[in-house]
Design a protein around this motif. Structure first.
Motif, PDB file in Angstrom:
ATOM      1  N   ALA A 185      -3.543 -30.032  18.858  1.00  0.00           N
ATOM      2  CA  ALA A 185      -2.900 -30.466  17.623  1.00  0.00           C
ATOM      3  C   ALA A 185      -1.559 -29.783  17.431  1.00  0.00           C
ATOM      4  O   ALA A 185      -1.363 -28.636  17.840  1.00  0.00           O
ATOM      5  CB  ALA A 185      -3.801 -30.176  16.427  1.00  0.00           C
ATOM      6  N   GLN A 186      -0.668 -30.476  16.777  1.00  0.00           N
ATOM      7  CA  GLN A 186       0.585 -29.890  16.333  1.00  0.00           C
ATOM      8  C   GLN A 186       0.794 -30.254  14.867  1.00  0.00           C
ATOM      9  O   GLN A 186       0.569 -31.391  14.461  1.00  0.00           O
ATOM     10  CB  GLN A 186       1.760 -30.375  17.167  1.00  0.00           C
ATOM     11  CG  GLN A 186       1.989 -31.876  17.134  1.00  0.00           C
ATOM     12  CD  GLN A 186       3.206 -32.286  17.922  1.00  0.00           C
ATOM     13  OE1 GLN A 186       3.985 -31.447  18.370  1.00  0.00           O
ATOM     14  NE2 GLN A 186       3.400 -33.575  18.115  1.00  0.00           N
ATOM     15  N   GLY A 187       1.168 -29.271  14.076  1.00  0.00           N
ATOM     16  CA  GLY A 187       1.441 -29.518  12.675  1.00  0.00           C
ATOM     17  C   GLY A 187       2.787 -30.193  12.499  1.00  0.00           C
ATOM     18  O   GLY A 187       3.769 -29.805  13.123  1.00  0.00           O
ATOM     19  N   VAL A 188       2.818 -31.221  11.665  1.00  0.00           N
ATOM     20  CA  VAL A 188       4.049 -31.962  11.413  1.00  0.00           C
ATOM     21  C   VAL A 188       4.382 -31.839   9.930  1.00  0.00           C
ATOM     22  O   VAL A 188       3.707 -32.417   9.079  1.00  0.00           O
ATOM     23  CB  VAL A 188       3.894 -33.452  11.798  1.00  0.00           C
ATOM     24  CG1 VAL A 188       5.171 -34.211  11.469  1.00  0.00           C
ATOM     25  CG2 VAL A 188       3.535 -33.591  13.265  1.00  0.00           C
ATOM     26  N   GLY A 189       5.398 -31.030   9.602  1.00  0.00           N
ATOM     27  CA  GLY A 189       5.879 -31.036   8.237  1.00  0.00           C
ATOM     28  C   GLY A 189       5.514 -29.871   7.348  1.00  0.00           C
ATOM     29  O   GLY A 189       5.326 -30.070   6.151  1.00  0.00           O
ATOM     30  N   GLY A 190       5.379 -28.658   7.873  1.00  0.00           N
ATOM     31  CA  GLY A 190       5.260 -27.549   6.951  1.00  0.00           C
ATOM     32  C   GLY A 190       4.050 -26.644   7.158  1.00  0.00           C
ATOM     33  O   GLY A 190       3.393 -26.662   8.197  1.00  0.00           O
ATOM     34  N   VAL A 195      -1.655 -24.806   9.394  1.00  0.00           N
ATOM     35  CA  VAL A 195      -3.017 -24.309   9.193  1.00  0.00           C
ATOM     36  C   VAL A 195      -4.022 -25.318   9.744  1.00  0.00           C
ATOM     37  O   VAL A 195      -5.018 -24.953  10.386  1.00  0.00           O
ATOM     38  CB  VAL A 195      -3.269 -24.036   7.695  1.00  0.00           C
ATOM     39  CG1 VAL A 195      -4.719 -23.628   7.460  1.00  0.00           C
ATOM     40  CG2 VAL A 195      -2.327 -22.945   7.187  1.00  0.00           C
ATOM     41  N   GLY A 196      -3.760 -26.607   9.511  1.00  0.00           N
ATOM     42  CA  GLY A 196      -4.660 -27.640  10.015  1.00  0.00           C
ATOM     43  C   GLY A 196      -4.699 -27.708  11.526  1.00  0.00           C
ATOM     44  O   GLY A 196      -5.744 -27.984  12.127  1.00  0.00           O
ATOM     45  N   ALA A 197      -3.559 -27.451  12.175  1.00  0.00           N
ATOM     46  CA  ALA A 197      -3.544 -27.456  13.636  1.00  0.00           C
ATOM     47  C   ALA A 197      -4.428 -26.354  14.202  1.00  0.00           C
ATOM     48  O   ALA A 197      -5.091 -26.530  15.237  1.00  0.00           O
ATOM     49  CB  ALA A 197      -2.106 -27.302  14.139  1.00  0.00           C
ATOM     50  N   LEU A 198      -4.478 -25.205  13.524  1.00  0.00           N
ATOM     51  CA  LEU A 198      -5.354 -24.119  13.975  1.00  0.00           C
ATOM     52  C   LEU A 198      -6.822 -24.512  13.878  1.00  0.00           C
ATOM     53  O   LEU A 198      -7.650 -24.038  14.663  1.00  0.00           O
ATOM     54  CB  LEU A 198      -5.097 -22.860  13.147  1.00  0.00           C
ATOM     55  CG  LEU A 198      -3.715 -22.205  13.292  1.00  0.00           C
ATOM     56  CD1 LEU A 198      -3.613 -20.977  12.385  1.00  0.00           C
ATOM     57  CD2 LEU A 198      -3.442 -21.825  14.731  1.00  0.00           C
ATOM     58  N   PHE A 199      -7.169 -25.344  12.916  1.00  0.00           N
ATOM     59  CA  PHE A 199      -8.541 -25.840  12.796  1.00  0.00           C
ATOM     60  C   PHE A 199      -8.976 -26.494  14.099  1.00  0.00           C
ATOM     61  O   PHE A 199     -10.092 -26.270  14.593  1.00  0.00           O
ATOM     62  CB  PHE A 199      -8.612 -26.845  11.638  1.00  0.00           C
ATOM     63  CG  PHE A 199      -9.956 -27.497  11.439  1.00  0.00           C
ATOM     64  CD1 PHE A 199     -10.856 -26.998  10.515  1.00  0.00           C
ATOM     65  CD2 PHE A 199     -10.308 -28.640  12.151  1.00  0.00           C
ATOM     66  CE1 PHE A 199     -12.088 -27.603  10.314  1.00  0.00           C
ATOM     67  CE2 PHE A 199     -11.531 -29.255  11.966  1.00  0.00           C
ATOM     68  CZ  PHE A 199     -12.428 -28.735  11.042  1.00  0.00           C
ATOM     69  N   ILE A 200      -8.091 -27.312  14.665  1.00  0.00           N
ATOM     70  CA  ILE A 200      -8.418 -28.038  15.895  1.00  0.00           C
ATOM     71  C   ILE A 200      -8.298 -27.134  17.114  1.00  0.00           C
ATOM     72  O   ILE A 200      -9.213 -27.060  17.948  1.00  0.00           O
ATOM     73  CB  ILE A 200      -7.506 -29.263  16.038  1.00  0.00           C
ATOM     74  CG1 ILE A 200      -7.798 -30.267  14.915  1.00  0.00           C
ATOM     75  CG2 ILE A 200      -7.676 -29.914  17.412  1.00  0.00           C
ATOM     76  CD1 ILE A 200      -6.826 -31.423  14.844  1.00  0.00           C
ATOM     77  N   ASN A 201      -7.191 -26.432  17.220  1.00  0.00           N
ATOM     78  CA  ASN A 201      -6.897 -25.686  18.445  1.00  0.00           C
ATOM     79  C   ASN A 201      -7.725 -24.421  18.603  1.00  0.00           C
ATOM     80  O   ASN A 201      -8.008 -24.007  19.735  1.00  0.00           O
ATOM     81  CB  ASN A 201      -5.413 -25.314  18.482  1.00  0.00           C
ATOM     82  CG  ASN A 201      -4.509 -26.530  18.510  1.00  0.00           C
ATOM     83  OD1 ASN A 201      -4.929 -27.619  18.893  1.00  0.00           O
ATOM     84  ND2 ASN A 201      -3.271 -26.352  18.094  1.00  0.00           N
ATOM     85  N   ARG A 373      -7.151 -18.941   8.161  1.00  0.00           N
ATOM     86  CA  ARG A 373      -7.823 -20.082   8.792  1.00  0.00           C
ATOM     87  C   ARG A 373      -9.333 -19.858   8.885  1.00  0.00           C
ATOM     88  O   ARG A 373     -10.137 -20.745   8.560  1.00  0.00           O
ATOM     89  CB  ARG A 373      -7.232 -20.301  10.191  1.00  0.00           C
ATOM     90  CG  ARG A 373      -7.842 -21.406  11.007  1.00  0.00           C
ATOM     91  CD  ARG A 373      -7.583 -22.771  10.429  1.00  0.00           C
ATOM     92  NE  ARG A 373      -8.608 -23.168   9.463  1.00  0.00           N
ATOM     93  CZ  ARG A 373      -8.569 -24.294   8.754  1.00  0.00           C
ATOM     94  NH1 ARG A 373      -7.545 -25.114   8.878  1.00  0.00           N
ATOM     95  NH2 ARG A 373      -9.528 -24.583   7.902  1.00  0.00           N
ATOM     96  N   ASP A 374      -9.749 -18.694   9.331  1.00  0.00           N
ATOM     97  CA  ASP A 374     -11.174 -18.399   9.472  1.00  0.00           C
ATOM     98  C   ASP A 374     -11.874 -18.341   8.129  1.00  0.00           C
ATOM     99  O   ASP A 374     -13.000 -18.848   7.971  1.00  0.00           O
ATOM    100  CB  ASP A 374     -11.366 -17.083  10.223  1.00  0.00           C
ATOM    101  CG  ASP A 374     -10.974 -17.177  11.692  1.00  0.00           C
ATOM    102  OD1 ASP A 374     -10.752 -18.304  12.177  1.00  0.00           O
ATOM    103  OD2 ASP A 374     -10.886 -16.126  12.346  1.00  0.00           O
ATOM    104  N   ALA A 375     -11.225 -17.739   7.133  1.00  0.00           N
ATOM    105  CA  ALA A 375     -11.829 -17.655   5.800  1.00  0.00           C
ATOM    106  C   ALA A 375     -11.952 -19.037   5.175  1.00  0.00           C
ATOM    107  O   ALA A 375     -12.971 -19.361   4.541  1.00  0.00           O
ATOM    108  CB  ALA A 375     -11.005 -16.739   4.902  1.00  0.00           C
TER     109      ALA A 375
END
Length: 424
Positions: A185-190, A195-201, A373-375
């Motif tokens: 994943a790559q985050g697009v826009g901020g 944070v969402g990309a870390l969820f996947i990666n 991310r973990d929390a």
């Protein structure tokens, strides 16, 4: 000096800390370096020997790529373009929307103009077939698919030019029923997309790799699902999924029920995370976790062990607490065990972050986000344990009933349609 000098609560916490550190270590080892994730076309499926499946590139077998669309995502045109740049000699793109007013239509028209020699078909069909509106779209699109191999890929996926050759290759083996791909994943826009990309990666992908290394093949991902048309027909077509929440998983599960194998391809595709706000990201990731709960309640219950930072903090606190009372040998032993496991867990979490980073700048930039991310994952897991619905593309889809309906292939009543379409 007996072991009972520790309280039951201390034993439970110690076990959790050790378990979380071991899992973090397994996840870090299972993940490849970001730079090594680019797959060479024609390589065998991960986890299989080079002779396990024929891997000739299927150059003369037609492939129909089905991509259900809903709205004009920020990088929709760029992502769709990658599917037009394939080396494969004979393929068709079917791009489907469920409304004549969908903004994605303009993007598809632009794509058709840019690639006039490609077989790109736009399917605009308002018919609703079930509570899962993505599957409803696929049912409408499937009527236009003409080729022997069917590839389903989400709208936010980007691929390399060897993609179709590589994901179709294992299907040359009649024992293989479905091929699926993991994604980076790559985050697009901020901030929140990062944070969402870390969820996947750094959580989802490592979890899959650990399960795969342990022998599990019970998965199927919307990033890519490739199967033969004949296999799709044998399971009853997309119609059997029309009331399923986890349609990707259930498609692969129906294929496995035929006695055919699921292959996790070495191809890793790219996906965009675009949720601009905390609430949007929370909604998306909680939906994922409730989906996991719907198909694997036991596995969901044990996900708490996969969130390292809360356990590392617990381990540090428990070590300090045990160090304050060393009058019993059990406390000394437990203190040493807890301190060791916490140190290993911290090193493993940093290693996982390093292996998931695209480059050194990304590693340092996102390092402060790791505890957050973990929390956040731990809180979302608690939220995911409750709730009877998820929201997907503005539609409310039932959680609990999706599994039972998938199992019995049941019909849906008018109230279900209204409920699923609420807010659409």
């Amino acid at each position: 000096m007996a072991a009972h000098a520790l309280t039951a609560c201390q034993w439970v916490l110690l076990g959790g800390c050790v378990g979380a550190s071991l899992y973090a270590l397994l996840a870090a080892v299972a993940m490849p370096f970001y730079a090594s994730r680019r797959h060479v076309a024609g390589s065998p499926a991960q986890g299989a020997s080079r002779n396990a499946h024929p891997v000739y590139p299927f150059k003369h077998v037609g492939v129909s790529v089905l991509k259900p669309l809903c709205g004009a995502e920020p990088r929709l045109y760029e992502n769709l373009r990658t599917f037009c740049e394939q080396r494969h000699g004979y393929f068709q793109l079917v791009l489907g929307v469920s409304s004549p007013d969908d903004p994605a239509i303009a993007v598809v028209r632009r794509l058709q103009a840019a690639y006039p020699l490609h077989d790109i078909e736009l399917a605009i069909d308002t018919r609703v077939h079930g509570s899962n509106l993505k599957v409803s779209n696929l049912i409408n699109m499937a009527e236009r698919a003409r080729h022997e191999v069917i590839v389903i890929a989400d709208s936010d996926i980007a691929v390399e030019d060897h993609y179709l050759d590589s994901v179709a290759a294992p299907l040359a083996d009649p024992r293989v029923g479905v091929v699926t791909c993991l994604y980076v994943a790559q985050g697009v826009g901020g901030f929140w997309p990062r944070v969402g990309a870390l969820f996947i990666n750094e959580w989802f992908a490592p979890s899959v790799r650990v399960a795969h290394a342990a022998g599990s093949r019970s998965f199927g991902f919307g990033a890519t699902l490739a199967l033969r048309r004949a296999t799709l027909e044998r399971i009853g077509g997309f119609e059997v999924l029309k009331n399923c929440l986890a349609d990707d998983y259930w498609l692969a599960e129906h294929v496995r029920a035929l006695g055919l194998q699921t292959v996790l391809s070495r191809v890793i595709v790219a996906t965009d995370v675009i949720e601009p706000t905390f609430s949007a990201l929370w909604q998306r990731e909680t939906r994922w976790l409730r989906t996991i709960r719907s198909v694997n309640p036991l596995g969901f219950a044990f996900l708490f062990i996969t969130f390292p930072t809360p356990w590392l903090l617990t381990g540090a606190w428990l070590t300090a607490s045990l160090a304050a009372n060393t009058s019993h040998a059990a406390h000394v032993w437990a203190e040493l065990t807890c301190a060791t496991s916490t140190t290993i867990g911290l090193a493993a979490r940093l290693l996982l972050h390093w292996r998931s980073a695209r480059h050194g700048r990304t590693f340092w930039r996102d390092l402060p986000l790791v505890p957050l991310r973990d929390a956040l994952l731990a809180l979302q897991w608690l939220a995911g344990a409750f709730g009877s619905h998820v929201v997907w593309r503005g539609a409310r889809v039932p959680v609990e009933t999706s599994t039972s309906r998938a199992a019995r292939g049941g019909a849906m009543n008018v109230m279900d349609v209204a409920e699923a379409s609420d807010g659409r």
